[in-house]
Write an enzyme that holds these catalytic residues in place. Structure first.
Site, PDB file in Angstrom:
ATOM      1  N   ASP A 176     119.459   6.432  59.497  1.00  0.00           N
ATOM      2  CA  ASP A 176     119.668   7.852  59.834  1.00  0.00           C
ATOM      3  C   ASP A 176     118.928   8.234  61.108  1.00  0.00           C
ATOM      4  OD1 ASP A 176     117.281   7.477  58.302  1.00  0.00           O
ATOM      5  OD2 ASP A 176     117.169   9.620  57.914  1.00  0.00           O
ATOM      6  N   GLU A 188     115.381   8.210  55.965  1.00  0.00           N
ATOM      7  CA  GLU A 188     113.973   8.149  56.388  1.00  0.00           C
ATOM      8  C   GLU A 188     113.526   9.477  56.969  1.00  0.00           C
ATOM      9  OE1 GLU A 188     110.433   7.591  58.825  1.00  0.00           O
ATOM     10  OE2 GLU A 188     112.386   8.185  59.562  1.00  0.00           O
TER      11      GLU A 188
HETATM   12 ZN   LIG Z   1     111.991   6.593  62.600  1.00  0.00          ZN
END
Ligand SMILES: [Zn+2]
Length: 409
Positions: free
Chosen positions: A95, A160
């Site tokens: 992401d 994340e």
């Molecule tokens: Zn990162």
């Protein structure tokens, strides 16, 4: 074997550019960042891994009803080594964060631009630099038919940027079988511009909301009220003593001590001639792993009690975020030693273990008892407009990974 691999990585610039071009063109934003998740980018990555001969690719889908496909994708693949019982895992995240104000970009954030050694686009550094480095290493091993001494594992995770609940936290919790107890973990998602910082520890992190309730009145007759702003200021000044009470220092960390900072202050009254009866502000505390956050909270509560007594207000302290630090990764552990030797060999700098102010995905691994290092040679343009990464750093980091896997001796 290592020298052959390093030479080969030097020839992989076109592969690097092709990977970055494709990855930049597929936005992967979590729903909390206004996107539809990582499925499209993960599907592309899975196909690419398979076409590189790096299959089978295990899909570890974390159920999430807030995205159209109903899950957040995590991908794992292992290139077998001679010793099948150990794996060097390189973990990168799929992401990205949104581009932000697009007018601040010189170029389209979702089209890869190149200027000499510099690549530009959303995600080129965070975390595609690390991801591409690990893919180049895997491809180099395949191209050269090198069987590494231990397995090489690639783990590409979702989520994340918004907490990892559907990413590494999910994988560590629900697929613990993926990891062996002697496995090594590298997270190439932070570091320093010269590549010397090898992150092995982090501080505990605690955010506290302080609500001070006094009594509002006209400012010309303060005796009829209880000034909440004065009480808040009193608590803020008293809280500076936390630095003296929790005064241990550890040179691993920068800064070496725990920090206790008042930060955000919510608006109170709208006009100057009203004495405020309610003030809300926040503390951001970063605490050395030696201390229990409960001790810090108890001390702050004692200070709030004293302010309440002296100023006739009521103070509510509420913890809005709290992360007790995981035990640091030992500096003599295999992954730390391997990365330090590899950094020294490839970049000719003196590597140094460091601790940071808190909050990387390595904590999920450390809490599960694994030895994890966060390292990359990185310019830190992540999350900014005109995010960039260096081609030379990407190739160099792939070489460090190669040296860590194949050994430098
Ligand atoms: Zn990162």
């Amino acid at each position: 074997m290592l020298e052959r691999c390093l030479d080969h990585i030097d020839t992989m610039t076109s592969e690097l550019l092709d990977l970055q071009k494709n990855l930049v063109s597929i936005p992967a934003l979590g729903p909390l960042n206004g996107g539809h998740g990582e499925k499209q980018k993960a599907d592309w990555l899975k196909g690419r891994l398979e076409s590189m001969g790096l299959g089978p690719v295990r899909e570890l889908n974390a159920p999430d009803q807030s995205v159209p496909c109903g899950y957040r994708p995590n991908l794992a693949t292992v290139l077998p080594g001679e010793d099948n019982s150990r794996t060097l895992w390189i973990i990168s995240h799929i992401d990205i964060v949104p581009p932000g104000d697009v007018s601040l970009w010189d170029t389209d954030p979702y089209v890869l631009e190149r200027d000499g050694d510099t690549l530009m686009g959303r995600g080129v550094e965070d975390n595609q630099q690390g991801m591409v480095s690990s893919l180049l290493l895997a491809k180099a091993l395949k191209d050269l038919a090198i069987t590494p001494p231990m397995n090489l594992g690639l783990l590409l995770v979702a989520d994340e940027e918004t907490g990892s609940r559907f990413g590494l936290e999910y994988v560590v919790r629900e697929h613990a079988d993926l990891f062996g107890k002697d496995d090594l973990f590298l997270v190439p998602d932070s570091g320093s511009a010269d590549g010397s910082a090898v992150e092995v520890a982090e501080k505990s992190q605690c955010w506290i909301r302080a609500e001070v309730n006094g009594k509002q009145c006209h400012a010309s007759s303060p005796e009829q009220g209880r000034n909440s702003l004065v009480a808040a200021a009193d608590l803020i000044l008293r809280s500076r003593a936390l630095y003296d009470i929790f005064d241990k220092e550890d040179p691993l960390f920068e800064p070496p001590m725990s920090t206790f900072e008042p930060t955000k202050k919510e608006a109170n009254v709208e006009n100057v001639n009203t004495l405020p009866g309610r003030d809300v502000f926040y503390f951001d505390c970063r605490v050395l792993p030696d201390y229990d956050l409960d001790e810090v909270l108890a001390e702050l509560r004692r200070m709030a009690d004293a302010v309440e007594k002296e100023r006739g207000v009521r103070i509510v302290l509420e913890v809005t975020q709290r992360e007790q630090a995981a035990s640091p990764t030992p500096q003599d552990s295999d992954i730390v030693v391997r990365i330090m030797k590899a950094v020294q060999k490839i970049y000719q700098v003196q590597p140094r273990p460091v601790g940071i102010g808190g909050g990387t995905v390595a904590a999920f691994l450390r809490r599960a008892g694994h030895h994890a290092v966060v390292w990359a040679k990185i310019e830190h343009t992540a999350h900014q407009p005109n995010e960039t990464s260096s081609i030379q750093n990407t190739l160099g980091d792939a070489k460090v990974m190669a040296a860590a896997l194949l050994g430098t001796d």
